[in-house]
Design a protein around this motif. Structure first.
Motif, PDB file in Angstrom:
ATOM      1  N   TYR A 110       0.840  -1.195   0.000  1.00  0.00           N
ATOM      2  CA  TYR A 110       0.000   0.000   0.000  1.00  0.00           C
ATOM      3  C   TYR A 110       0.879   1.251   0.000  1.00  0.00           C
ATOM      4  O   TYR A 110       2.103   1.177   0.142  1.00  0.00           O
ATOM      5  CB  TYR A 110      -0.930   0.012   1.215  1.00  0.00           C
ATOM      6  CG  TYR A 110      -0.245  -0.277   2.534  1.00  0.00           C
ATOM      7  CD1 TYR A 110       0.418   0.724   3.254  1.00  0.00           C
ATOM      8  CD2 TYR A 110      -0.263  -1.572   3.067  1.00  0.00           C
ATOM      9  CE1 TYR A 110       1.036   0.454   4.455  1.00  0.00           C
ATOM     10  CE2 TYR A 110       0.361  -1.847   4.283  1.00  0.00           C
ATOM     11  CZ  TYR A 110       1.015  -0.841   4.969  1.00  0.00           C
ATOM     12  OH  TYR A 110       1.635  -1.112   6.161  1.00  0.00           O
ATOM     13  N   ARG A 111       0.250   2.406  -0.150  1.00  0.00           N
ATOM     14  CA  ARG A 111       0.972   3.682  -0.201  1.00  0.00           C
ATOM     15  C   ARG A 111       1.478   4.066   1.189  1.00  0.00           C
ATOM     16  O   ARG A 111       0.737   4.023   2.167  1.00  0.00           O
ATOM     17  CB  ARG A 111       0.031   4.758  -0.738  1.00  0.00           C
ATOM     18  CG  ARG A 111       0.640   6.142  -0.857  1.00  0.00           C
ATOM     19  CD  ARG A 111      -0.297   7.056  -1.615  1.00  0.00           C
ATOM     20  NE  ARG A 111      -1.597   7.171  -0.988  1.00  0.00           N
ATOM     21  CZ  ARG A 111      -2.748   7.326  -1.646  1.00  0.00           C
ATOM     22  NH1 ARG A 111      -2.757   7.390  -2.962  1.00  0.00           N
ATOM     23  NH2 ARG A 111      -3.893   7.427  -0.989  1.00  0.00           N
ATOM     24  N   VAL A 112       2.749   4.460   1.256  1.00  0.00           N
ATOM     25  CA  VAL A 112       3.353   4.919   2.505  1.00  0.00           C
ATOM     26  C   VAL A 112       3.945   6.310   2.270  1.00  0.00           C
ATOM     27  O   VAL A 112       4.704   6.516   1.320  1.00  0.00           O
ATOM     28  CB  VAL A 112       4.475   3.966   2.985  1.00  0.00           C
ATOM     29  CG1 VAL A 112       5.141   4.513   4.250  1.00  0.00           C
ATOM     30  CG2 VAL A 112       3.931   2.567   3.228  1.00  0.00           C
ATOM     31  N   THR A 113       3.585   7.251   3.152  1.00  0.00           N
ATOM     32  CA  THR A 113       4.218   8.569   3.117  1.00  0.00           C
ATOM     33  C   THR A 113       5.426   8.522   4.032  1.00  0.00           C
ATOM     34  O   THR A 113       5.307   8.230   5.222  1.00  0.00           O
ATOM     35  CB  THR A 113       3.243   9.668   3.559  1.00  0.00           C
ATOM     36  OG1 THR A 113       2.144   9.704   2.640  1.00  0.00           O
ATOM     37  CG2 THR A 113       3.927  11.027   3.570  1.00  0.00           C
ATOM     38  N   CYS A 114       6.596   8.765   3.476  1.00  0.00           N
ATOM     39  CA  CYS A 114       7.870   8.616   4.170  1.00  0.00           C
ATOM     40  C   CYS A 114       8.362   9.989   4.633  1.00  0.00           C
ATOM     41  O   CYS A 114       8.494  10.909   3.810  1.00  0.00           O
ATOM     42  CB  CYS A 114       8.899   8.007   3.231  1.00  0.00           C
ATOM     43  SG  CYS A 114       8.349   6.464   2.433  1.00  0.00           S
ATOM     44  N   VAL A 115       8.632  10.123   5.921  1.00  0.00           N
ATOM     45  CA  VAL A 115       9.112  11.389   6.481  1.00  0.00           C
ATOM     46  C   VAL A 115      10.478  11.142   7.109  1.00  0.00           C
ATOM     47  O   VAL A 115      10.589  10.541   8.178  1.00  0.00           O
ATOM     48  CB  VAL A 115       8.124  11.959   7.513  1.00  0.00           C
ATOM     49  CG1 VAL A 115       8.609  13.314   8.015  1.00  0.00           C
ATOM     50  CG2 VAL A 115       6.719  12.080   6.926  1.00  0.00           C
ATOM     51  N   LEU A 219       1.762   6.658   7.408  1.00  0.00           N
ATOM     52  CA  LEU A 219       3.008   7.415   7.377  1.00  0.00           C
ATOM     53  C   LEU A 219       4.053   6.633   8.150  1.00  0.00           C
ATOM     54  O   LEU A 219       3.736   5.967   9.145  1.00  0.00           O
ATOM     55  CB  LEU A 219       2.864   8.783   8.048  1.00  0.00           C
ATOM     56  CG  LEU A 219       2.147   9.932   7.359  1.00  0.00           C
ATOM     57  CD1 LEU A 219       0.641   9.679   7.285  1.00  0.00           C
ATOM     58  CD2 LEU A 219       2.418  11.227   8.106  1.00  0.00           C
ATOM     59  N   TYR A 220       5.299   6.743   7.715  1.00  0.00           N
ATOM     60  CA  TYR A 220       6.408   6.215   8.485  1.00  0.00           C
ATOM     61  C   TYR A 220       7.403   7.345   8.693  1.00  0.00           C
ATOM     62  O   TYR A 220       7.879   7.956   7.730  1.00  0.00           O
ATOM     63  CB  TYR A 220       7.076   5.035   7.776  1.00  0.00           C
ATOM     64  CG  TYR A 220       8.165   4.410   8.608  1.00  0.00           C
ATOM     65  CD1 TYR A 220       7.854   3.666   9.750  1.00  0.00           C
ATOM     66  CD2 TYR A 220       9.508   4.566   8.278  1.00  0.00           C
ATOM     67  CE1 TYR A 220       8.850   3.104  10.533  1.00  0.00           C
ATOM     68  CE2 TYR A 220      10.509   4.005   9.054  1.00  0.00           C
ATOM     69  CZ  TYR A 220      10.176   3.272  10.181  1.00  0.00           C
ATOM     70  OH  TYR A 220      11.161   2.715  10.957  1.00  0.00           O
TER      71      TYR A 220
END
Length: 230
Positions: A110-115, A219-220
């Motif tokens: 799935y989609r992950v927003t990486c910060v 988010l990660y």
């Protein structure tokens, strides 16, 4: 005979009086102003990026090369300075071009927003190949004592026109992921100080991310913002 004289007169009017007259000069080419920025804190990093002699001292050639890089990446002002703003755009572009630099963020179906708090960059990826669905952009995370919370997070609330009653500032395109911490746009300088814990983006980037993510998106967040202890 009268017809011939009339034809000669008409022809004389059509021919310029002076055959040797020069054509009107073309407009002068625009000359780019001299690049005058001096040595800046990220001189060596940008010299390495541009494969210039790495001596940590700005030269005329360095300045011109950095200015061309800024123009390519859309950094404003494009003045040839090896500053933090330019360095962060270079880091984001490097992550975009090199999938190996995205490995710290987990690959999920799935989609992950990486910060990435250490590099102060955000992107979104999907699948085992870490395919980019939102290209890396510079961010500003929480300052010392108000650090952005790390680990797995989830978008639980979206508000396009949120206003912070705590800090008395607008938070456009807010996407909350942990208590009062959110991804949101700001008109403040992304390259100085830090936020109150939120992940700040340029307004245009925040809008595009708002239009991409939905409630429940994951988010990660990892790393440590330079200059903070957490």
């Amino acid at each position: 005979m009268r017809w011939l004289l009339s034809s000669i007169a008409a022809l004389s009017l059509a021919v310029p009086a002076s055959h040797g007259a020069a054509a009107a000069p073309a407009p002068a080419a625009l000359v780019e102003p001299a690049c005058r920025a001096g040595t800046a804190p990220y001189q060596r990093e940008l010299e390495r990026e541009l494969r210039l002699p790495v001596d940590g001292r700005q030269s005329a050639a360095d300045c011109a090369a950095i200015r061309r890089l800024q123009q390519r990446l859309g950094v404003r002002p494009a003045d040839g300075s090896a500053n933090l703003r330019t360095y962060r755009f270079v880091v984001a572009d490097s992550i975009r071009r090199n999938p190996a630099q995205r490995r710290t963020c987990p690959a999920k179906p799935y989609r992950v927003t990486c910060v990435d708090l250490t590099r102060q960059v955000l992107w979104a990826q999907s699948g085992s190949g870490r395919r980019l669905v939102f290209a890396p952009v510079p961010i500003r995370s929480g300052r010392d004592g108000l650090e952005t919370r790390r680990g797995w997070q989830r978008i639980y609330l979206k508000n396009r026109d949120h206003f912070s009653t705590i800090y008395r500032v607008p938070m456009p395109y807010a996407q909350f992921f942990n208590g009062g911490q959110a991804l949101h746009g700001t008109r403040s300088d992304l390259f100085s100080s830090g936020s109150g814990g939120c992940v700040n983006l340029a307004i245009g980037d925040a809008k595009r991310l708002y239009n991409l993510l939905v409630k429940g998106d994951r988010l990660y967040i990892w790393g440590t913002k330079p200059g903070t202890g957490g």
